[in-house]
Motif scaffolding. Structure first.
Motif, PDB file in Angstrom:
ATOM      1  N   VAL A 394       0.842  -1.202   0.000  1.00  0.00           N
ATOM      2  CA  VAL A 394       0.000   0.000   0.000  1.00  0.00           C
ATOM      3  C   VAL A 394       0.874   1.249   0.000  1.00  0.00           C
ATOM      4  O   VAL A 394       1.712   1.442   0.887  1.00  0.00           O
ATOM      5  CB  VAL A 394      -0.925   0.015   1.237  1.00  0.00           C
ATOM      6  N   GLU A 396       1.869   4.779   0.807  1.00  0.00           N
ATOM      7  CA  GLU A 396       1.553   5.780   1.828  1.00  0.00           C
ATOM      8  C   GLU A 396       2.379   7.048   1.629  1.00  0.00           C
ATOM      9  O   GLU A 396       2.693   7.758   2.594  1.00  0.00           O
ATOM     10  CB  GLU A 396       1.807   5.197   3.228  1.00  0.00           C
ATOM     11  N   TYR A 406      -5.727   8.201  -0.625  1.00  0.00           N
ATOM     12  CA  TYR A 406      -5.423   7.195   0.395  1.00  0.00           C
ATOM     13  C   TYR A 406      -6.688   6.553   0.955  1.00  0.00           C
ATOM     14  O   TYR A 406      -6.660   5.407   1.416  1.00  0.00           O
ATOM     15  CB  TYR A 406      -4.593   7.825   1.530  1.00  0.00           C
ATOM     16  N   ARG A 410      -7.196   2.674   1.214  1.00  0.00           N
ATOM     17  CA  ARG A 410      -7.535   2.047   2.500  1.00  0.00           C
ATOM     18  C   ARG A 410      -8.747   1.122   2.330  1.00  0.00           C
ATOM     19  O   ARG A 410      -8.762   0.000   2.836  1.00  0.00           O
ATOM     20  CB  ARG A 410      -7.830   3.129   3.529  1.00  0.00           C
ATOM     21  N   THR A 413      -7.793  -2.006   0.421  1.00  0.00           N
ATOM     22  CA  THR A 413      -6.994  -2.901   1.266  1.00  0.00           C
ATOM     23  C   THR A 413      -7.884  -3.661   2.246  1.00  0.00           C
ATOM     24  O   THR A 413      -7.742  -4.875   2.431  1.00  0.00           O
ATOM     25  CB  THR A 413      -5.936  -2.093   2.042  1.00  0.00           C
ATOM     26  N   GLY A 431       2.435  -1.203   4.345  1.00  0.00           N
ATOM     27  CA  GLY A 431       2.364   0.187   3.911  1.00  0.00           C
ATOM     28  C   GLY A 431       3.771   0.741   3.797  1.00  0.00           C
ATOM     29  O   GLY A 431       4.630   0.455   4.634  1.00  0.00           O
ATOM     30  N   ARG A 464       5.454  -0.325   7.143  1.00  0.00           N
ATOM     31  CA  ARG A 464       4.507  -0.617   8.222  1.00  0.00           C
ATOM     32  C   ARG A 464       3.857  -1.974   7.954  1.00  0.00           C
ATOM     33  O   ARG A 464       3.143  -2.136   6.959  1.00  0.00           O
ATOM     34  CB  ARG A 464       3.437   0.474   8.308  1.00  0.00           C
ATOM     35  N   TYR A 466       1.119  -3.984   8.548  1.00  0.00           N
ATOM     36  CA  TYR A 466      -0.236  -3.979   9.105  1.00  0.00           C
ATOM     37  C   TYR A 466      -0.698  -5.397   9.431  1.00  0.00           C
ATOM     38  O   TYR A 466      -1.483  -5.590  10.357  1.00  0.00           O
ATOM     39  CB  TYR A 466      -1.207  -3.324   8.120  1.00  0.00           C
ATOM     40  N   LEU A 480      -5.623  -1.313  10.146  1.00  0.00           N
ATOM     41  CA  LEU A 480      -5.729  -0.758   8.790  1.00  0.00           C
ATOM     42  C   LEU A 480      -6.308   0.650   8.777  1.00  0.00           C
ATOM     43  O   LEU A 480      -6.170   1.362   7.769  1.00  0.00           O
ATOM     44  CB  LEU A 480      -6.566  -1.684   7.905  1.00  0.00           C
ATOM     45  N   ILE A 483      -3.825   3.599   7.849  1.00  0.00           N
ATOM     46  CA  ILE A 483      -3.247   3.856   6.521  1.00  0.00           C
ATOM     47  C   ILE A 483      -3.452   5.335   6.198  1.00  0.00           C
ATOM     48  O   ILE A 483      -4.585   5.816   6.063  1.00  0.00           O
ATOM     49  CB  ILE A 483      -3.909   2.960   5.454  1.00  0.00           C
TER      50      ILE A 483
END
Length: 510
Positions: A394, A396, A406, A410, A413, A431, A464, A466, A480, A483
């Protein structure tokens, strides 16, 4: 008209991933080797009325283009030849198959281009409304009513059900036809969900045999007269003749040839050629292969960290915020997730296939025994075990704040993670960005003005996690909600980080 043709040609090229594809106008839609043909705009306006600039006309033309692209991508011409040959002894078979193939191709293209269904609906709606009008006057043969029902079952609302504002009308079918379509629904779903043309052709045979039990030979013959077969290129017929001759010893089906080994391999990638101006425009996100204003990409020693030191575990989020994301996500994200579930789950279904002398009788092939071909049975295939894992990577970076991109990332995801968790396959969510702003770190390290040092990465990477592969999803899914856009990214380095983690997995497919 030329300006519109150019726009539609660009649409076809992008959807087909073939920028050598051309588009032209003709009497009716069709395909050639390096071109597709759609209906002349004057014929379109004669049917729809209005002006070429109307939104409804543009969507109609887009739907026509996208349907031809979908058939091209799915290789429908090959199976059209087989269906046309079957039509010789089974009147009306081709049109049953063609209806199912239209629905299958639309669903396949919509899986990769979620915005396409509204264009398909705009293209189909005028013909569907004419059919409903003919039915109200008693002028629509039962075969055509069934044909429309098969299409709607494959793509839209169930026949007999009231449709919403954006859906196609489906409330005009006779009750006996609605009941018949309900019985055929599993076969229609199997045809339209199949990943290849063979499955659709086989299901069409099953549906056709069911129709022969409720329709008279006269009704089927009248349908054939009212719906002549489309023109199929002579070279396609000759190529199929040669294939049929190769399978004359009974090892292969005359209608459903082998698929494995008969597909062309992926085209060779063309070398990337960029001008110096294009290279400069790539900016600091360019791959290390590209030189930036005569310089190769560099990493400042203070920004070079081993993978394990780039990992950050996000804080736990609030479950009510997570649930709000699920409830507020757009329907197109839900459709994408549903399609992914279908694609993966289909591989685990038990199915029957092949042409054998014993096993489960394949009733649609019984006619072959009159030709001295007795491989009329199929045998059970063991379903595949899902030996697959996924990484969701993802973005970021700060640019994700533009137009709140974003939020869409999000939502996507969250839904893909929900689907993968339900399928019980291992997956990881990462991320990525950098620890700090590149401009600020460059200035702190004495690289001023910062824009002259955009070929250097000054800030350490940050990943990151997640969700790690070994973590259960339910207890940590609220992470999540964290994000967000952060700093910069260097896509090629983040991709290789994810690759190193993914390639270490034992699953066969990654």
């Amino acid at each position: 008209m030329e300006r519109r043709r150019t726009r539609l040609e660009i649409l076809a090229q992008v959807a087909a991933h073939n920028y050598g594809l051309s588009l032209r106008y003709g009497d009716k839609p069709g395909q050639e080797e390096e071109a597709i043909q759609i209906e002349d705009p004057e014929r379109t306006l004669a049917q729809l009325g209005g002006d070429l600039g109307d939104e409804s006309v543009l969507r109609y033309q887009k739907g026509m283009v996208l349907l031809e692209v979908a058939h091209r991508l799915e290789g429908s011409l090959r199976w059209a030849v087989r269906a046309a040959r079957a039509e010789r002894e089974r009147p009306g078979f081709f049109h049953v198959w063609h209806t199912l193939e239209d629905a299958r191709c639309e669903r396949r293209l919509a899986a990769s281009l979620p915005g396409t269904p509204k264009n398909f609906r705009a293209f189909v709606r005028p013909a569907l409304e004419r059919a409903a009008g003919d039915h109200a006057r008693g002028d629509l043969p039962v075969f055509f009513q069934i044909q429309w029902g098969l299409y709607l079952l494959g793509t839209g609302p169930k026949p007999g059900a009231a449709a919403g504002d954006e859906s196609l009308r489906a409330d005009w079918f006779d009750p006996p036809v609605t009941a018949l379509l309900q019985r055929l629904a599993p076969a229609v779903e199997r045809a339209c969900a199949s990943a290849g043309g063979a499955g659709c052709l086989e299901a069409a045979g099953e549906i056709y045999e069911a129709l022969r039990r409720v329709l008279t030979e006269e009704q089927l013959a009248r349908a054939k007269e009212a719906l002549p077969l489309p023109d199929i290129p002579e070279e396609a017929l000759l190529k199929d003749d040669s294939r049929e001759g190769e399978g004359a010893d009974g090892e292969e089906s005359a209608l459903l040839p082998e698929i494995a080994g008969d597909q062309d391999g992926p085209p060779e990638a063309e070398p990337v050629e960029l001008t110096p101006e294009e290279l400069a425009a790539l900016g600091h996100w360019a791959s290390p292969r590209f030189e930036l204003k005569g310089r190769s990409k560099e990493v400042h020693p203070t920004a070079l960290l081993p993978d394990e030191r780039t990992i950050v575990i996000p804080p736990e989020g609030r479950l009510d915020e997570y649930q709000a994301i699920v409830e507020n996500a757009g329907s197109h994200i839900k459709v994408l997730a549903w399609k992914l579930m279908q694609i993966i789950q289909e591989r685990t279904y038990t199915r029957y296939s092949g042409s054998h002398r014993s096993g489960k009788l394949n009733a649609p092939k019984l006619w072959k025994q009159r030709l001295g071909k007795y491989r009329l049975f199929q045998r059970r295939e063991s379903p595949e075990r899902l030996d697959i894992c996924f990484t969701l990577l993802v973005d970021e970076s700060g640019s994700m704040n533009r137009e709140s991109k974003y939020l869409a990332a999000r939502e996507a995801t969250v839904f893909f993670a929900e689907v993968l968790d339900r399928l019980d396959v291992p997956f990881e969510i990462i991320g990525y960005s950098t620890e700090n702003s590149e401009a600020a770190m460059a200035a702190a390290l004495g690289h001023v003005p910062a824009f002259k040092f955009r070929h250097i990465r000054h800030s350490p990477l940050q990943h990151r996690i997640y969700k790690a592969f070994e973590e259960p999803f339910a207890p940590i899914k609220a992470r999540l909600v964290n994000i967000y856009p952060r700093f910069n990214n260097w896509d090629e380095e983040h991709l290789t980080f994810a690759y190193r983690r993914l390639i270490a997995r034992e699953e066969r497919e990654k």
